[in-house]
Design a protein around this motif. Sequence first.
Motif, PDB file in Angstrom:
ATOM      1  N   MET A   1     -12.072   4.575  -5.870  1.00 30.39           N
ATOM      2  CA  MET A   1     -11.603   3.782  -6.993  1.00 30.39           C
ATOM      3  C   MET A   1     -10.127   3.463  -6.858  1.00 30.39           C
ATOM      4  N   LYS A   2      -9.317   4.481  -6.693  1.00 29.07           N
ATOM      5  CA  LYS A   2      -7.872   4.277  -6.575  1.00 29.07           C
ATOM      6  C   LYS A   2      -7.563   3.323  -5.431  1.00 29.07           C
ATOM      7  N   GLN A   3      -8.205   3.538  -4.286  1.00 30.50           N
ATOM      8  CA  GLN A   3      -7.934   2.683  -3.124  1.00 30.50           C
ATOM      9  C   GLN A   3      -8.406   1.260  -3.370  1.00 30.50           C
ATOM     10  N   GLY A   4      -9.517   1.119  -4.106  1.00 30.56           N
ATOM     11  CA  GLY A   4     -10.005  -0.214  -4.420  1.00 30.56           C
ATOM     12  C   GLY A   4      -9.009  -1.007  -5.243  1.00 30.56           C
ATOM     13  N   VAL A   5      -8.371  -0.348  -6.198  1.00 30.06           N
ATOM     14  CA  VAL A   5      -7.351  -0.999  -7.029  1.00 30.06           C
ATOM     15  C   VAL A   5      -6.152  -1.409  -6.179  1.00 30.06           C
ATOM     16  N   VAL A   6      -5.670  -0.463  -5.382  1.00 29.97           N
ATOM     17  CA  VAL A   6      -4.482  -0.728  -4.558  1.00 29.97           C
ATOM     18  C   VAL A   6      -4.749  -1.828  -3.540  1.00 29.97           C
ATOM     19  N   ASP A   7      -5.907  -1.782  -2.872  1.00 30.27           N
ATOM     20  CA  ASP A   7      -6.216  -2.772  -1.836  1.00 30.27           C
ATOM     21  C   ASP A   7      -6.425  -4.166  -2.417  1.00 30.27           C
ATOM     22  N   THR A   8      -7.082  -4.243  -3.578  1.00 31.54           N
ATOM     23  CA  THR A   8      -7.317  -5.552  -4.179  1.00 31.54           C
ATOM     24  C   THR A   8      -5.999  -6.190  -4.604  1.00 31.54           C
ATOM     25  N   HIS A   9      -5.120  -5.386  -5.168  1.00 37.71           N
ATOM     26  CA  HIS A   9      -3.804  -5.909  -5.546  1.00 37.71           C
ATOM     27  C   HIS A   9      -3.021  -6.341  -4.296  1.00 37.71           C
ATOM     28  N   ALA A  10      -3.129  -5.561  -3.228  1.00 33.00           N
ATOM     29  CA  ALA A  10      -2.428  -5.899  -1.982  1.00 33.00           C
ATOM     30  C   ALA A  10      -2.948  -7.211  -1.401  1.00 33.00           C
ATOM     31  N   LEU A  11      -4.255  -7.455  -1.550  1.00 37.25           N
ATOM     32  CA  LEU A  11      -4.837  -8.708  -1.060  1.00 37.25           C
ATOM     33  C   LEU A  11      -4.210  -9.904  -1.772  1.00 37.25           C
ATOM     34  N   GLY A  12      -4.020  -9.804  -3.080  1.00 40.16           N
ATOM     35  CA  GLY A  12      -3.382 -10.884  -3.819  1.00 40.16           C
ATOM     36  C   GLY A  12      -1.961 -11.136  -3.351  1.00 40.16           C
TER      37      GLY A  12
END
Length: 317
Positions: A1-12
Motif C-alpha cells: 500500500m505505502k509503495q503504491g502511493v509513493v510510486d503512483t505519485h512519482a509517476l505523475g
Amino acid sequence: MKQGVVDTHALGKFFNGKIANPKRTYVVGHSMGGHITGVLIEQYRDVYDGAMPMCGVMGDNELFDFFADFNLASQVLAGIEPQFPAPDNYQTHVVPKIKQTMGLNTGLLTAEGEMLQDLTMYLSGGERPLFDLAFSSWNNFLFTLYRSDFSYGTPGNISDNTDSVYQLDSNSELSVEEMDLAEKIPEITADPQARNKNGLSKIPRISGELHQPVLTLHTLGDLFVPFSMEQLYAEKVAANGDSDLLVSRAVRAVGHCEFTPEEETEGFADLTDWVENGIKPEGDAILDPEVVSQDDFGIKFTNPIRMYDPLLSLKEE
C-alpha cells in the motif's frame, strides 16, 4: 500500500517533468488501487482534481477486522473454541467442522448457518439486495482469509475487534442471543505500531478529509472488500463536514470489482463534468438503512442488470 502511493505519485511527477504539467489530473483505482486513490488525495491534496476509487478498501484496517470477525463468529456458532490467529490445521480440520455444522457444504443452512449469514450481512453493510447470493458465493473464500499471521507486513497484529458489533437482526438494541455471542468471541486488540493514525504506514489510514470531488463505485454483493467499506468512508467524510465532495454509487452485482465498461465510463464522465463544470452528479443514499434494504436499491447506476439479478425477470415481465 505505502509503495503504491509513493510510486503512483512519482509517476505523475515523472510525467510532468518529461511531457508537461497537465491542466487537470484525476486518479482512479480498483480494490487496493481504490485504497491507494483514497490515500493519494489526502497525502497530496493539491495534486489531484478528482478521484474515482472503485471497490476500494476505503475502510482501510477495518477490512482485516471483518475477516477476523467472520471467522471468529463462525467458530463460536459452530460450537468450536475460538482461536486467534488461525492454528496451522485451520483449513484442514477446523473449517470442515464449521461447514458441516452450518450446512455450508450442502447449501442447506442449519440454524447456525442462517445465524452466520445474518451476522455476515450486518457486518458487511446491512440488509441489501442480492445478499443471499453473495453469501453463498463468498463464504468458502472468507475462510481462506483467516491467517496465522495478521500483521500484513506491519509491526505486529493489525486486527482489532474491540468496537465490533455482532448483530443477528435489524434491531440496534442487542438481544440476549447477540450479547451471548459477543461474550464468547475473544477480544482482539491491534498492536500499537501496527495501526498508524497518520502518514504513510504499511497500510495507510484514510481519514475521509476531502479537498476535491470524489465519486465511488461499489458492488452490493462483494464480500472480499464488502460494501461496508464505502459506508465507513462516507461516515468519515461526513464527520469531517465534506459530504458535499462525495458521491457514492451502488452497483447490483456480486463479484469483486464486477463493473461493466458502461458503469465505469458513466462514473468517470460524471466526475469530470463535476470537476470542470461544477455539476455534482447523483449518487445513492448508502448510509440510509431503509433505502439500502429496498428491493430495487442500486438499480439507478447498474448497467446492464446482471443475468442472476431477480430484477431482470421482473423487468422482462
